[in-house]
Design a protein around this motif. Structure first.
Motif, PDB file in Angstrom:
ATOM      1  N   GLY A 450      50.608  39.885  87.002  1.00 18.91           N
ATOM      2  CA  GLY A 450      51.777  39.171  86.473  1.00 18.91           C
ATOM      3  C   GLY A 450      51.412  38.112  85.449  1.00 18.91           C
ATOM      4  N   ILE A 451      52.121  38.112  84.317  1.00 17.14           N
ATOM      5  CA  ILE A 451      51.880  37.083  83.290  1.00 17.14           C
ATOM      6  C   ILE A 451      53.181  36.310  83.101  1.00 17.14           C
ATOM      7  N   ALA A 452      53.106  35.005  83.337  1.00 16.42           N
ATOM      8  CA  ALA A 452      54.337  34.194  83.238  1.00 16.42           C
ATOM      9  C   ALA A 452      54.753  34.049  81.786  1.00 16.42           C
ATOM     10  N   LEU A 453      56.036  34.295  81.512  1.00 15.12           N
ATOM     11  CA  LEU A 453      56.538  34.125  80.145  1.00 15.12           C
ATOM     12  C   LEU A 453      56.795  32.661  79.849  1.00 15.12           C
ATOM     13  N   HIS A 454      57.146  31.910  80.896  1.00 13.42           N
ATOM     14  CA  HIS A 454      57.423  30.476  80.732  1.00 13.42           C
ATOM     15  C   HIS A 454      57.380  29.820  82.100  1.00 13.42           C
ATOM     16  N   GLU A 455      57.494  28.499  82.126  1.00 18.80           N
ATOM     17  CA  GLU A 455      57.581  27.766  83.384  1.00 18.80           C
ATOM     18  C   GLU A 455      58.895  28.132  84.071  1.00 18.80           C
ATOM     19  N   VAL A 456      59.054  27.717  85.311  1.00 20.54           N
ATOM     20  CA  VAL A 456      60.326  28.001  86.018  1.00 20.54           C
ATOM     21  C   VAL A 456      61.473  27.350  85.241  1.00 20.54           C
ATOM     22  N   PHE A 457      62.549  28.113  85.066  1.00 24.03           N
ATOM     23  CA  PHE A 457      63.719  27.541  84.405  1.00 24.03           C
ATOM     24  C   PHE A 457      64.744  27.235  85.497  1.00 24.03           C
ATOM     25  N   THR A 458      65.254  26.003  85.516  1.00 27.57           N
ATOM     26  CA  THR A 458      66.175  25.651  86.608  1.00 27.57           C
ATOM     27  C   THR A 458      67.620  25.542  86.127  1.00 27.57           C
ATOM     28  N   VAL A 459      68.516  25.934  87.007  1.00 25.03           N
ATOM     29  CA  VAL A 459      69.950  25.869  86.714  1.00 25.03           C
ATOM     30  C   VAL A 459      70.609  25.052  87.816  1.00 25.03           C
ATOM     31  N   ASN A 460      71.243  23.971  87.420  1.00 23.64           N
ATOM     32  CA  ASN A 460      71.888  23.096  88.394  1.00 23.64           C
ATOM     33  C   ASN A 460      73.349  23.496  88.579  1.00 23.64           C
TER      34      ASN A 460
END
Ligand SMILES: Cc1cc2nc3c(=O)[nH]c(=O)nc-3n(C[C@H](O)[C@H](O)[C@H](O)COP(=O)(O)O)c2cc1C
Length: 731
Positions: A450-460
């Protein structure tokens, strides 16, 4: 065990028993009134319980020719059965004088009707069975409810911690269930017990005293008032006393006390036989008292509220369940043929709505996409891109459909390389914001391919707008030209209001401006609520935090972005022009009602809601405002509001951290260590810290507070977050 199993059981038991429980609860409320009405009848004589039986019987005998029995009921009312004017009569008496106080209370037909309906639905044994079975289901509903509340609250220790409010039904269902849990369980357990007793499943043993008639003595003759038992037993111990049938010595007094039954020689006063009630009989008696509330006004009221909670919990429970989005998934492509795999971690179903919309758009762009729950992670032979969209539950734990995910990632090693993105759905009202999304990300990173495309994106708070931001960035990386539509269930159902622009203050060099708006109609926002603005039809909504600076004026503080559709739309509005927008209730970010000391922390335009809240501080509570910006000039926009609030004593002090003013950069989080005594005082003494501004600042501030909390208060910060002492609205 999985939460969904508990939730499913809770629902099935509730559906199965709802009709019977509703009947039992309505009649139960009525029947809770009966013992209260009885208890307030004027037949209780103060101090009578301390009289001995000998004294009481002596007083009664002076009044009546022949007494057959004396009773004391659970209300403490004493009654006598006596021959009066040649007729047999039973009535309440004053134990001090033997005087008649009144006739026995007769059960009113209305209560009789309610009793029959409550016990047997007028269906005799069948009805009794159904009600008994419904009581049994109520026990199961209560147990599964306890587990669900503990899961929701993040453990049994947090059982009574404040409940985060998502909507009316969910909030009140949990709050009332917690308060009525004890009476509900008592009603259910005793209800089942009484049914089993009625069907002879539980035996009801009675005492069976044997008298040895051969050894009955006729001497020494003593006056009954001299009998030891009568002299030494207070009236409070008596249930019933039956006089001897005749004057023959073989007939004796039968005395039922609270704990035992005694036969007494009528001539000598000698105890002929005596036995304590068997354990089961005592238990049955307690079950009746606990189930009916007889003899206690307070317990009757508690039971009444318990019964009343049943219809309320039934209705709110069904609303919570049926409002839940459906979680059925259909796929056009099987998992082994799909290049895009979309996995969703959901519990209440709303995250699935977002995932479904995303998946739909991939399909319509001609991509082979497969949508599944996180717990269905396995080998995906053709997977090139993995998108995991997951909620967080409990105290930063996995939602029901993602509980096995991390183990499955370790177990199923993909053969080919793939890129992945993790989008976390959560709420900043909870201590561990999107925690499970971070764990998911870490687990995937640790898997070889697995290669991460970006950091975790959070939705509030299920913000479609945030999700769309992620989506646009992601689709750009994937080189896809697709658009998302807002899931129907998330559509704004609140009516829009019209606002008139009454002032616009601007700092062009900072690209920030402050709009003062007058509400011309519609909803009445309070500071901390959000204003949802849709600049042109079909465009994405933008949310701005509202500061209500006086009864009909509110301000929103805006940063203008070069290509920002909404910020530019708002910027071009002139004084007197109208704006149509919707007020969104943001209950978790309102000015605290009770805290004595409050700290506001904001960066940049995040100060907006606090401009309103300080105006609300009519009681002049201690408020400290910490504000971070680039330069001193940024303050000009808010200066008048702040100066006025300080002059009027509504704001205690205002502390700033400018990042570009001096050589050494200064941020609001740096001030926390410096002013730690204030922060510790606020946390310790039930004060409140409110944070508004960027997510990056929020993270730094929380880290600082966490350090203080661990080091000086010996508590995790979540302790204070759970008590709503930390409120956040960051973006
Ligand atoms: C009982 C409960 C506990 C929650 N715990 C957290 C949490 O610890 N961290 C977080 O960021 N969000 C938490 N949330 C918010 C949910 O993750 C958020 O509402 C999410 O959008 C729900 O998605 P779903 O409808 O797909 O289950 C919690 C929500 C509930 C109802």
């Amino acid at each position: 065990m999985m939460v969904s199993v508990w939730r499913y059981s809770h629902l099935v038991f509730a559906i199965a028993s709802s009709i019977f429980l509703l009947i039992a609860s309505v009649t139960g409320v009525i029947l809770a009134v009966e013992p209260i009405l009885n208890k307030i009848e004027p037949y209780s004589v103060s101090g009578a319980d301390e009289l001995s039986l000998a004294e009481t019987l002596g007083h009664i005998h002076t009044k009546y020719e022949e007494v057959l029995a004396v009773k004391r009921d659970r209300n403490g009312f004493v009654s006598a059965t006596a021959i009066v004017d040649g007729k047999n009569d039973e009535f309440y008496i004053d134990p001090f004088t033997g005087e008649k106080l009144g006739s026995l209370i007769q059960k009113k037909p209305f209560f009789q009707f309610a009793t029959n309906l409550h016990r047997s639905l007028f269906l005799k044994s069948t009805g009794r069975f159904l009600i008994g079975f419904a009581s049994f289901l109520l026990i199961l509903i209560s147990i599964s409810g306890i587990v669900l509340i503990a899961k929701r609250q993040g453990g049994y220790k947090q059982f009574f911690a404040p409940v985060v409010r998502e909507n009316f039904s969910q909030y009140h269902h949990v709050v009332y269930a917690r308060w009525t849990l004890i009476p509900l369980l008592v009603l259910a357990l005793t209800g089942v017990y009484l049914s089993l007793l009625r069907f002879d499943v539980i035996p009801d043993p009675k005492v069976s005293l044997q008298v040895d008639f051969d050894s009955i003595q006729e001497e020494p003759i003593r006056e009954y008032t001299q009998f030891d038992l009568f002299r030494n037993t207070p009236l409070s111990e008596l249930r019933e006393l039956e006089y001897p049938f005749s004057e023959f010595v073989e007939d004796y007094y039968i005395i039922r006390l609270k704990d035992r039954e005694v036969y007494l020689n009528q001539v000598t006063g000698e105890v002929l036989a005596e036995e304590k009630y068997p354990g089961l009989q005592v238990m049955s008696s307690w079950a009746r008292v606990l189930h009916t509330g007889e003899g206690s006004i307070i317990w009757s009221i508690v039971l009444g509220f318990g019964s009343l909670a049943i219809p309320f919990l039934t209705v709110t429970g069904f609303i919570v369940y049926f409002r839940r989005p459906k979680t059925k998934i259909k796929n056009a492509y099987a998992k082994h043929e799909s290049e895009y795999i979309v996995l969703v971690g959901t519990e209440a179903g709303s995250t699935l709505q977002f995932a479904q919309e995303f998946h739909k758009q991939l399909l319509s762009a001609g991509k082979k996409s497969h949508l599944a729950l996180m717990n269905q992670y396995s080998l995906f032979k053709k997977m090139e891109h993995l998108v995991v969209i997951t909620a967080t539950y409990g105290q930063g734990e996995a939602p029901a459909s993602g509980e096995k995910f991390i183990q499955l990632v370790k177990k199923h090693r993909q053969k080919q390389a793939f890129d992945f993105s993790v989008v976390g759905f959560g709420s900043t009202a909870y201590p561990n914001f999107c925690q499970f999304a971070y764990e998911t990300h870490t687990a995937l990173e640790a898997s070889d391919k697995g290669i991460a495309l970006h950091e975790v994106f959070t939705v509030n708070d299920q913000s479609f707008e945030s999700f769309n931001n992620w989506f646009m960035a992601w689709s750009k990386k994937m080189d896809l030209s697709i658009h998302l539509e807002k899931p129907k269930l998330l559509g704004s159902s609140k009516p829009a209001s019209t606002f008139k622009v009454i002032h616009k203050a601007e700092l062009p060099e900072e690209d920030t401006f402050l709009l003062s708006l007058k509400n011309l109609n519609g909803s009445k926002p309070v500071s901390g609520d959000l204003l949802s603005v849709v600049p042109t039809e079909g465009a994405r909504e933008r949310l701005y935090s509202i500061g209500k600076v006086n009864t009909d004026t509110l301000v929103i503080s805006i940063r203008r972005h070069d290509k920002g559709l909404c910020s530019n739309y708002l910027h071009q509005l002139r004084q007197g022009e109208k704006l149509t927008a919707t007020v969104v209730n943001n209950r978790n970010f309102h000015f605290p009602k009770h805290a004595k000391k409050i700290v506001f922390i904001a960066t940049g335009t995040g100060i907006g809601p606090f401009l309103g809240m300080i105006q609300e501080n009519v009681k002049r509570r201690e408020i400290h405002l910490y504000w971070g910006a680039r330069t001193k000039d940024s303050f000009d926009l808010y200066k008048d509001y702040i100066d006025k609030a300080i002059r009027e004593g509504k704001l205690t002090d205002f502390k700033t951290a400018y990042s570009r003013q001096q050589a050494e950069k200064m941020y609001v989080q740096n001030l926390i260590q410096r002013d730690k005594d204030l922060f510790l005082d606020v946390l310790k003494n039930k004060g409140c810290i409110m944070i508004c501004g960027s997510i990056a600042m929020q993270k730094e501030v929380l880290e600082e507070l966490q350090l203080l909390s661990n080091e000086y208060l010996g508590k995790d910060l979540s302790h204070y977050q759970n008590r709503k002492q930390i409120k956040m609205d960051c973006y």
